[in-house]
Motif scaffolding. Structure first.
Motif, PDB file in Angstrom:
ATOM      1  N   TYR A 175       0.371  -3.121   1.192  1.00  0.00           N
ATOM      2  CA  TYR A 175       1.556  -3.197   0.342  1.00  0.00           C
ATOM      3  C   TYR A 175       2.100  -4.614   0.232  1.00  0.00           C
ATOM      4  CZ  TYR A 175       2.117   1.760  -0.570  1.00  0.00           C
ATOM      5  OH  TYR A 175       1.922   3.034  -1.041  1.00  0.00           O
ATOM      6  N   TYR A 176       2.016  -5.382   1.313  1.00  0.00           N
ATOM      7  CA  TYR A 176       2.546  -6.740   1.270  1.00  0.00           C
ATOM      8  C   TYR A 176       1.821  -7.585   0.223  1.00  0.00           C
ATOM      9  CZ  TYR A 176       5.447  -6.156   5.424  1.00  0.00           C
ATOM     10  OH  TYR A 176       6.407  -5.754   6.302  1.00  0.00           O
ATOM     11  N   SER A 177       0.546  -7.278  -0.010  1.00  0.00           N
ATOM     12  CA  SER A 177      -0.200  -8.092  -0.965  1.00  0.00           C
ATOM     13  C   SER A 177       0.248  -7.832  -2.401  1.00  0.00           C
ATOM     14  CB  SER A 177      -1.704  -7.848  -0.820  1.00  0.00           C
ATOM     15  OG  SER A 177      -2.184  -6.912  -1.717  1.00  0.00           O
ATOM     16  N   LEU A 178       0.956  -6.699  -2.613  1.00  0.00           N
ATOM     17  CA  LEU A 178       1.482  -6.407  -3.947  1.00  0.00           C
ATOM     18  C   LEU A 178       2.746  -7.211  -4.240  1.00  0.00           C
ATOM     19  CD1 LEU A 178       1.084  -2.515  -3.992  1.00  0.00           C
ATOM     20  CD2 LEU A 178      -0.359  -4.198  -5.131  1.00  0.00           C
ATOM     21  N   GLU A 179       3.384  -7.690  -3.168  1.00  0.00           N
ATOM     22  CA  GLU A 179       4.607  -8.469  -3.363  1.00  0.00           C
ATOM     23  C   GLU A 179       4.297  -9.775  -4.098  1.00  0.00           C
ATOM     24  OE1 GLU A 179       6.517  -9.160   0.338  1.00  0.00           O
ATOM     25  OE2 GLU A 179       7.199  -7.094   0.559  1.00  0.00           O
ATOM     26  N   GLY A 180       5.078 -10.088  -5.034  1.00  0.00           N
ATOM     27  CA  GLY A 180       4.882 -11.326  -5.781  1.00  0.00           C
ATOM     28  C   GLY A 180       3.938 -11.197  -6.954  1.00  0.00           C
TER      29      GLY A 180
END
Length: 278
Positions: free
Chosen positions: A174-179
């Motif tokens: 999920y963190y990789s979807l940020e930005g």
């Protein structure tokens, strides 16, 4: 969308006298979040496309120089780098180095790139320095791949301004979807201000493990927004992909029978289908 006429070097389907049209000749790998497999994707896809017989150039635009080191180039022994071309110290042709991978050359990066953004702040046409540098040699290659730093600074803006298309690597987290929305907005801004022909080619999913519920959830989330832009083959978790850079080799040169090599080969073939119009 402009189509660039070039002489192809691919010999398996047609000879060098045949003409092909390239939709996405200059391709940027971009994501402002680090650790998503951006450089790994750039190196391995460039090598896999080159293995198909196309003459390829990889431009390392990241001051960390991981693409340079990952292809076996000693950064301390290079005569020139991306930095030298951007500030006009050297011609682009003077800094290109062949790699151990067939049909693949590289413009290496050095730590000097850290200061390039500061040096170019007040420079005339600063957003077009990469485009101008590549214009000197682009007719010598079928594909030019650019590995950007994990930021949306001047190096990335330069790369996007010079490119025909963008590939966005993501992790199944999920963190990789940020930005991602911010990157999409940046692409729109570049199209509006500097490069109206720029397109999002697709999204590559790295570190895929179909056994995990999280992977399925993240994939479903990505499909909500990029269903028509996702490359068909995700890249699985594969230790061989992690080992290859330490030997200065792409995955296709390190272990062509690995799952990682199979995945990147499939992505390269899909990219060629998207890009080359026979």
């Amino acid at each position: 969308m402009p189509l660039v006429m070039i002489e192809t070097t691919k010999s398996s389907d047609f000879n060098t006298s045949d003409r092909v049209r390239i939709r996405y000749k200059k391709i940027v790998f971009a994501n402002q979040k680090g650790g998503v497999g951006k450089t790994t994707s750039a190196v391995n896809i460039a090598a896999c496309v080159a293995k198909q017989g196309y003459k390829c150039l990889l431009v390392d635009a990241d001051p960390q120089g991981n693409a340079t080191g990952g292809l076996g180039i000693n950064k301390r022994k290079i005569a020139g780098s991306t930095y030298d071309t951007l500030i006009g110290r050297l011609k682009t042709s003077e800094v290109i180095i062949p790699t151990n991978s067939e049909n693949l050359s590289i413009i290496p990066a050095s730590i000097d790139l850290v200061g390039a953004e500061l040096e170019l702040v007040d420079a005339e046409n600063r957003e077009y320095r990469m485009k101008d540098a590549l214009s000197q040699i682009e007719n010598n290659y079928d594909f030019i791949f650019i590995d950007c730093p994990p930021s949306l600074g001047l190096m990335t803006i330069n790369s996007l301004t010079a490119a025909d298309g963008v590939i966005v690597p993501l992790l199944c987290e999920y963190y990789s979807l940020e930005g991602l929305s911010q990157l999409t907005m940046t692409i729109r801004s570049i199209k509006k201000l500097y490069n109206p022909a720029l397109e999002l080619i697709g999204v590559i999913v790295n570190m895929y493990d179909g056994r995990l519920n999280l992977t399925v959830q993240v994939m479903n989330e990505i499909k909500k927004y990029f269903a028509d832009k996702m490359f068909s083959t995700p890249v699985p978790r594969n230790v061989k992909v992690s080992e290859a850079p330490s030997f200065g080799l792409s995955i296709i040169d390190y272990d062509k029978n690995s799952k990682g090599a199979a995945a990147y080969t499939a992505i390269a073939e899909e990219l060629i289908r998207k890009s080359v119009i026979k």
